[in-house]
Design a protein around this motif. Structure first.
Motif, PDB file in Angstrom:
ATOM      1  N   CYS A 185      -2.349  -9.391   0.041  1.00 24.69           N
ATOM      2  CA  CYS A 185      -3.555  -9.505  -0.796  1.00 24.69           C
ATOM      3  C   CYS A 185      -4.100 -10.925  -0.868  1.00 24.69           C
ATOM      4  O   CYS A 185      -4.460 -11.403  -1.955  1.00 24.69           O
ATOM      5  CB  CYS A 185      -3.296  -9.035  -2.225  1.00 24.69           C
ATOM      6  SG  CYS A 185      -3.105  -7.285  -2.394  1.00 24.69           S
ATOM      7  N   ARG A 273     -12.494  -6.314   3.163  1.00 21.57           N
ATOM      8  CA  ARG A 273     -11.321  -6.079   2.319  1.00 21.57           C
ATOM      9  C   ARG A 273     -10.589  -4.809   2.748  1.00 21.57           C
ATOM     10  O   ARG A 273      -9.362  -4.742   2.741  1.00 21.57           O
ATOM     11  CB  ARG A 273     -11.741  -5.991   0.844  1.00 21.57           C
ATOM     12  CG  ARG A 273     -10.618  -5.696  -0.122  1.00 21.57           C
ATOM     13  CD  ARG A 273      -9.447  -6.655  -0.029  1.00 21.57           C
ATOM     14  NE  ARG A 273      -9.820  -8.042  -0.206  1.00 21.57           N
ATOM     15  CZ  ARG A 273      -8.994  -9.068  -0.017  1.00 21.57           C
ATOM     16  NH1 ARG A 273      -7.734  -8.865   0.334  1.00 21.57           N
ATOM     17  NH2 ARG A 273      -9.421 -10.304  -0.172  1.00 21.57           N
ATOM     18  N   PHE A 277      -6.640  -4.540   4.002  1.00 19.57           N
ATOM     19  CA  PHE A 277      -5.591  -3.649   3.504  1.00 19.57           C
ATOM     20  C   PHE A 277      -4.918  -2.861   4.622  1.00 19.57           C
ATOM     21  O   PHE A 277      -3.702  -2.811   4.692  1.00 19.57           O
ATOM     22  CB  PHE A 277      -6.158  -2.671   2.462  1.00 19.57           C
ATOM     23  CG  PHE A 277      -6.017  -3.162   1.048  1.00 19.57           C
ATOM     24  CD1 PHE A 277      -4.789  -3.127   0.402  1.00 19.57           C
ATOM     25  CD2 PHE A 277      -7.109  -3.664   0.353  1.00 19.57           C
ATOM     26  CE1 PHE A 277      -4.654  -3.582  -0.908  1.00 19.57           C
ATOM     27  CE2 PHE A 277      -6.986  -4.127  -0.947  1.00 19.57           C
ATOM     28  CZ  PHE A 277      -5.759  -4.083  -1.581  1.00 19.57           C
ATOM     29  N   GLY A 680      -6.122   1.666  -0.179  1.00 21.61           N
ATOM     30  CA  GLY A 680      -6.459   0.376   0.413  1.00 21.61           C
ATOM     31  C   GLY A 680      -7.635  -0.312  -0.242  1.00 21.61           C
ATOM     32  O   GLY A 680      -8.624  -0.654   0.413  1.00 21.61           O
ATOM     33  N   ASN A 681      -7.555  -0.520  -1.532  1.00 16.50           N
ATOM     34  CA  ASN A 681      -8.596  -1.279  -2.236  1.00 16.50           C
ATOM     35  C   ASN A 681      -8.004  -1.820  -3.528  1.00 16.50           C
ATOM     36  O   ASN A 681      -6.953  -1.364  -3.981  1.00 16.50           O
ATOM     37  CB  ASN A 681      -9.813  -0.393  -2.523  1.00 16.50           C
ATOM     38  CG  ASN A 681      -9.444   0.788  -3.394  1.00 16.50           C
ATOM     39  OD1 ASN A 681      -9.130   0.635  -4.560  1.00 16.50           O
ATOM     40  ND2 ASN A 681      -9.429   1.983  -2.808  1.00 16.50           N
ATOM     41  N   PHE A 682      -8.689  -2.786  -4.111  1.00 15.70           N
ATOM     42  CA  PHE A 682      -8.155  -3.454  -5.305  1.00 15.70           C
ATOM     43  C   PHE A 682      -8.134  -2.561  -6.541  1.00 15.70           C
ATOM     44  O   PHE A 682      -7.495  -2.880  -7.526  1.00 15.70           O
ATOM     45  CB  PHE A 682      -8.953  -4.718  -5.603  1.00 15.70           C
ATOM     46  CG  PHE A 682      -8.584  -5.888  -4.745  1.00 15.70           C
ATOM     47  CD1 PHE A 682      -7.258  -6.169  -4.464  1.00 15.70           C
ATOM     48  CD2 PHE A 682      -9.555  -6.729  -4.231  1.00 15.70           C
ATOM     49  CE1 PHE A 682      -6.908  -7.261  -3.688  1.00 15.70           C
ATOM     50  CE2 PHE A 682      -9.222  -7.831  -3.457  1.00 15.70           C
ATOM     51  CZ  PHE A 682      -7.895  -8.089  -3.183  1.00 15.70           C
ATOM     52  N   LEU A 683      -8.875  -1.464  -6.490  1.00 18.21           N
ATOM     53  CA  LEU A 683      -8.885  -0.574  -7.651  1.00 18.21           C
ATOM     54  C   LEU A 683      -7.591   0.237  -7.699  1.00 18.21           C
ATOM     55  O   LEU A 683      -6.981   0.403  -8.751  1.00 18.21           O
ATOM     56  CB  LEU A 683     -10.106   0.350  -7.563  1.00 18.21           C
ATOM     57  CG  LEU A 683     -10.482   1.102  -8.831  1.00 18.21           C
ATOM     58  CD1 LEU A 683     -10.800   0.123  -9.945  1.00 18.21           C
ATOM     59  CD2 LEU A 683     -11.703   1.994  -8.552  1.00 18.21           C
ATOM     60  N   TYR A 685      -4.804  -0.241  -5.562  1.00 21.14           N
ATOM     61  CA  TYR A 685      -3.596  -1.016  -5.285  1.00 21.14           C
ATOM     62  C   TYR A 685      -3.435  -1.987  -6.449  1.00 21.14           C
ATOM     63  O   TYR A 685      -4.309  -2.818  -6.695  1.00 21.14           O
ATOM     64  CB  TYR A 685      -3.734  -1.771  -3.955  1.00 21.14           C
ATOM     65  CG  TYR A 685      -2.487  -2.545  -3.583  1.00 21.14           C
ATOM     66  CD1 TYR A 685      -1.480  -1.945  -2.837  1.00 21.14           C
ATOM     67  CD2 TYR A 685      -2.316  -3.860  -3.998  1.00 21.14           C
ATOM     68  CE1 TYR A 685      -0.320  -2.647  -2.502  1.00 21.14           C
ATOM     69  CE2 TYR A 685      -1.161  -4.562  -3.673  1.00 21.14           C
ATOM     70  CZ  TYR A 685      -0.176  -3.953  -2.925  1.00 21.14           C
ATOM     71  OH  TYR A 685       0.970  -4.661  -2.614  1.00 21.14           O
ATOM     72  N   MET A 687      -2.528  -4.846  -7.826  1.00 18.75           N
ATOM     73  CA  MET A 687      -2.162  -6.263  -7.843  1.00 18.75           C
ATOM     74  C   MET A 687      -2.367  -6.785  -9.275  1.00 18.75           C
ATOM     75  O   MET A 687      -3.341  -6.442  -9.915  1.00 18.75           O
ATOM     76  CB  MET A 687      -3.091  -6.970  -6.872  1.00 18.75           C
ATOM     77  CG  MET A 687      -2.934  -8.456  -6.865  1.00 18.75           C
ATOM     78  SD  MET A 687      -4.205  -9.167  -5.789  1.00 18.75           S
ATOM     79  CE  MET A 687      -4.502 -10.673  -6.705  1.00 18.75           C
ATOM     80  N   PRO A 688      -1.429  -7.588  -9.792  1.00 21.76           N
ATOM     81  CA  PRO A 688      -1.541  -8.004 -11.196  1.00 21.76           C
ATOM     82  C   PRO A 688      -2.832  -8.780 -11.508  1.00 21.76           C
ATOM     83  O   PRO A 688      -3.284  -9.595 -10.703  1.00 21.76           O
ATOM     84  CB  PRO A 688      -0.331  -8.911 -11.400  1.00 21.76           C
ATOM     85  CG  PRO A 688       0.620  -8.556 -10.320  1.00 21.76           C
ATOM     86  CD  PRO A 688      -0.202  -8.087  -9.164  1.00 21.76           C
ATOM     87  N   THR A 689      -3.387  -8.492 -12.658  1.00 16.85           N
ATOM     88  CA  THR A 689      -4.521  -9.268 -13.156  1.00 16.85           C
ATOM     89  C   THR A 689      -4.011 -10.167 -14.276  1.00 16.85           C
ATOM     90  O   THR A 689      -2.834 -10.129 -14.631  1.00 16.85           O
ATOM     91  CB  THR A 689      -5.625  -8.364 -13.754  1.00 16.85           C
ATOM     92  OG1 THR A 689      -5.170  -7.893 -15.024  1.00 16.85           O
ATOM     93  CG2 THR A 689      -5.918  -7.176 -12.847  1.00 16.85           C
TER      94      THR A 689
END
Ligand code: FES
Ligand code: FES
Lengths: 762, 155
Positions: A185, A273, A277, A680-683, A685, A687-689
């Motif tokens: 990422c 993006r 992924f 395969g997208n930030f929504l 997958y 990943m910590p915010t």
């Protein structure tokens, strides 16, 4: 070492002003006159035969300058660690990231449209997506010529006699743990611009972590194209994150080179993006069987591990991560008898690469989870078990690592103290504490024949220095660390040091940014060069001041006599005198540092690194029995770093690594279903915010590594190694369920709680 | 079909021809060559493309270009003073170690600026709220929060 003025200080990152003002040029931002845009057509199926390919419509689209397929690549040209990957595929496709064709056009939009005009006909083949299935007799073969899906890369480490140790152990535990595919990422996606001059010398603008090795790969490629003896120059743009993802050269880069050859124009390929992924190489999933034993007093007697790794469809460095997994397996805590066997297996999934930690997180998850199980069985507090078996300075481990500095006990103590371990352990109320430790290479690692890095320093008319280093900055801050070291040695303000680190035409050779080696190896190379040039400066100044060089020193850019404070000369003045003299000279020094570490022998033994980094993480959690949600109440990350050259950047590595580890522990997973990536997208997958960060303390333990620059060891990777098992152990302490399959999602916790309740009610 | 568009960009009136299909990010990066605003995903999930439109932090990758007509748009390039001196948030990000690879940095700073412009002394929760849509893979966010706090405190 007490009078340090720049080393050990919180010095802002040298490239931060460029980045904070938006003026840093990333690969996305790079434009070259006449540049075309390349796009890649990937396979629709994870396993299929290509029965038809028609690019004629795409070629006719206005604005398209070239369309290439496998027939444009030299036959038999393969890339990757096992040379099993043709940059453009023909015949069979083996995964959904298989490149079939590519287009160069005057805009990315036209290139994209052209892709949609390429017609591919497929005959779908049954695929193999589970490494355990792929190992079975009769499973569809991924690479038919290899005759087996199991890679011919047998990983096996045997130290002592595990079978004998089993018989003598008072307590033994055995279990199976698994970890998922996760991806780097990087916020800046992958990309490059390939440009050829009139004589076909190549410049590749790139964000690679291995400029010198990549140069070699592209020279091979040009040779395959029939272009012998060409020059290759790698120029790195500012790199928007790497974490191991850029340790290899990839198909898209060779495709850009091919398109540049076809069009005689610079060609840029930058990933969307979505491509980042599914078409970059992530950390593989693993399945690990582990057993562990100890005697009545809790001293470890043996550790045995058997691992299966999903290699995916092709081979990159992911397949070599078992070499680094051996590090914790053989040498995390004192354990006299060790056996480890690992198999990497071809499947029709994406293919694996190393990611921060290089296999260590996967192995440490199994080891540290299992260790807690052993502590419970032996009736010993897990903290005491760890302390009892902790590594120590002077130890030689079963894999023949020579432990020099070692702050493992100090790290464990910090965790225990700051977490209030004794007050909180086993207290119930759905709260619990857990810990896990780590060992990693801290003084480079001899994975290639060389572990070296070169540095050149030159001085200008004004006493300012340019440092040319082979070491790339991928955001971690090596540029700043190197500047600090040089400024400290030379006694000049840090602003007088300019570091050049991104151009193979001018920077000396380096093996790459991996193995947390840059501060140690590039730092030592910079230290060596700085000492050399300082000696030259003092010699020149000695003549001018009529003094002995030994009685001179430099402070704030002024050479002075320690005996007679009247006698001074500013550096710039001394340099000008040197330059503007009949028969004058210039000042330049170079230094190549290659640590005295060893390649593994045939049995995978040897002192891989000249020093080892240690750490311990402790965590307090609260588990919600209704939802299965895990809340981190407190997180302590203690690391033995030798010496903090820049505590601020160092903490940044610990916080950043820690949160990446937390993502690995609690949320991240690439969901592959029958070879297709489903999230395969930030929504999707996770990943910590910023909302996911726990209260966290980075604790720096200094042990003064004798071989390190100013005593420092590496810290790039360790931050995420012990996170997942520390959390898993804390959950067990809180609610008595052990999650053995990452990530630890609320669903898994809930299911485990239900199962446990079911059992107790029976 | 190109259309004319007029808006205030970093304090100056700009009139330019645009394709109504474009996003604001496309206009900024590809046409006006203001590449400080980054594209990390292109679909509203990473915040790297954050700019400020009439005081609001906005993902410019989703923002239809025609909708900036008559509005005030500020990008990372627009918060540095004409004399080159940096905005306190930029200085704080640099000094607090909030920048690693830096790809998220312009977007983070713009989200933080929208917050500080609206609120002098935000709480930690408000800071987290403001940058929740900005992903960072490098820093673990800790020093980013420190930087925003320090910029707020220094005013
Ligand atoms: S690029 Fe706009 S949110 Fe990611
Ligand atoms: S600094 Fe790299 S993504 Fe934030």
């Amino acid at each position: 070492m007490n009078n340090l003025t720049i080393v050990g200080k919180k010095i802002p990152k040298r490239d931060a002003p460029l980045k904070a003002t938006g003026s840093a040029v990333y690969i996305q931002d790079l434009k070259i006159p006449g540049m075309l845009h390349g796009k890649i057509l990937y396979s629709k199926y994870p396993h299929a035969r290509i029965t038809g390919l028609d690019t004629s419509m795409a070629e006719k689209l206005p604005g398209v300058r070239a369309v290439v397929t496998a027939s444009d690549m030299p036959a038999n040209f393969r890339i990757g660690v096992m040379k099993d990957n043709p940059p453009l595929k023909t015949g069979k496709v083996l995964s959904i990231r298989d490149e079939i064709a590519a287009v160069a056009a005057i805009s990315p939009e036209i290139a994209e449209e052209a892709l949609s005009l390429i017609k591919v006909e497929y005959e779908e083949l049954p695929g193999t997506f589970d490494p355990l299935e792929a190992m079975k007799e009769g499973a569809p073969l991924i690479h038919e010529e290899a005759k087996s899906n199991i890679l011919k890369m047998p990983w096996k480490l045997v130290c002592g006699d595990v079978e004998a140790a089993k018989k003598e152990s008072a307590f033994i535990v055995e279990d199976t743990f698994s970890t998922p595919w996760v991806t780097h990422c990087c916020l800046g996606t992958s990309g490059c611009v390939a440009q050829l001059d009139a004589k076909n010398n190549l410049t590749l603008y790139s964000n690679t972590q291995i400029p010198s090795l990549a140069q070699n790969d592209y020279i091979e490629a040009l040779n395959a194209f029939g272009l012998k003896g060409k020059r290759v120059r790698i120029v790195q743009s500012v790199i928007g994150g790497a974490f191991g993802s850029k340790l290899d050269t990839y198909a898209y880069e060779y495709i850009a080179i091919l398109l540049a050859l076809k069009t005689r124009k610079p060609v840029k390929i930058v990933f969307s993006r979505e491509e980042e992924f599914f078409a970059t190489s992530p950390r593989q999933c693993t399945i690990t069987k582990i057993s562990h034993g100890c005697d009545k007093e809790g001293r470890l007697t043996f550790r045995e591990m058997e691992m299966v790794l999903d290699n995916g469809a092709y081979t990159s460095w992911g397949a070599t991560t078992p070499s680094v997994m051996m590090l914790p397996i053989s040498s995390l805590y004192k354990v006299p008898n060790v056996k480890y066997v690992a198999k990497c297996v071809y499947t029709n999934n994406t293919y694996s690469q190393a990611m921060r930690g290089y296999g260590n997180p996967q192995a440490t998850f199994a080891i540290e989870s299992s260790l807690d199980q052993l502590a419970e069985k032996a009736g010993i507090d897990p903290y005491e078990l760890r302390l009892k078996n902790a590594n120590e300075p002077g130890e030689i481990t079963p894999q023949r690592f020579k432990i020099t500095s070692c702050g493992m006990k100090e790290c464990i103590d910090e965790v225990v103290k700051r977490l209030d371990w004794k007050g909180k352990k086993g207290k119930g109320g759905n709260r619990g504490v857990g810990m896990a430790s780590l060992i990693h290479v801290g003084g480079g690692a001899r994975v290639y024949k060389s572990d070296g890095c070169g540095t050149i320093i030159k001085m200008d008319d004004f006493g300012k220095v340019d440092v040319f280093t082979g070491a790339s900055d991928i955001g971690q801050g090596s540029e700043t660390i190197i500047a600090q070291i040089v400024a400290e040695v030379l006694g000049i303000p840090i602003d007088d040091v300019n570091v050049i680190n991104n151009d193979t035409d001018i920077c000396p050779w380096d093996v790459g940014v991996h193995a947390s080696r840059t501060t140690f190896v590039a730092g030592n190379a910079a230290l060596g060069a700085a000492k050399k040039i300082k000696a030259q400066i003092l010699e020149i100044a000695a003549k001018l001041l009529e003094e002995e060089p030994a009685s001179l020193d430099i402070k704030n850019g002024v050479v002075f006599s320690v005996k007679n404070s009247e006698k001074t000369i500013p550096l710039g003045k001394a340099l000008r005198k040197l330059h503007y003299t009949l028969g004058g000279n210039m000042l330049m020094a170079e230094y190549f540092y290659d640590p005295a570490n060893e390649n593994f022998d045939k049995e995978f033994k040897g002192n891989l690194s000249v020093s080892y980094a240690y750490g311990a993480h402790g965590v307090e959690v609260e588990v919600d029995r209704e939802t299965g949600k895990v809340k981190i109440l407190n997180y302590i990350a203690a690391h033995d770093v030798g010496k903090a050259i820049n505590p601020m950047l160092l903490e940044g590595q610990i916080y950043g690594g820690g949160l990446m580890g937390l993502g690995y522990a609690l949320g991240e997973k690439m969901i592959y279903e029958k070879g297709y990536l489903k999230n395969g997208n930030f929504l999707d997958y996770k990943m910590p915010t910023v909302k996911d960060i726990p209260p966290v303390q980075a604790v720096i333990v200094e042990t003064d590594e004798k071989d390190g620059p100013f005593g420092a060891k590496g810290i790039g990777e360790p931050g995420l190694v012990p996170t997942a098992p520390a959390i898993a152990n804390a959950i067990y302490d809180a609610v008595g369920v052990r999650i053995k399959d990452l990530p630890i999602t609320p669903e898994k916790v809930l299911a485990a709680l239900r199962e446990k309740e079911g059992q107790t009610h029976k | 079909m190109k259309r004319e568009l007029t808006f205030i960009l970093n304090g100056e009136a700009v009139t330019t021809e645009v394709d109504p299909q474009w996003t604001l990010l496309y206009l900024l990066r590809e046409v006006l060559e203001l590449t400080g605003t980054k594209e990390g995903c292109g679909y509203g999930e990473c915040g790297a493309c954050t700019v400020i439109i009439d005081g609001q932090a906005v993902n410019s990758c989703l923002f239809p270009v025609m909708e900036v007509e008559g509005k005030r748009v500020t990008t990372i390039e627009g918060i540095t003073s004409k004399d080159g001196s940096m905005h306190p948030l930029q200085t704080a990000f640099i000094n607090e170690g909030a920048v690693q690879c830096g790809f998220c940095t312009p977007g983070m700073i713009m989200s933080a600026k929208a917050l500080l412009d609206a609120k002098d002394k935000p709480t930690e929760d408000e800071i987290k709220e403001a940058i929740e849509g900005n992903l960072c893979r490098c820093t673990g966010y800790v020093k980013i929060i420190d930087a925003i706090k320090s910029a707020a405190g220094g005013r």
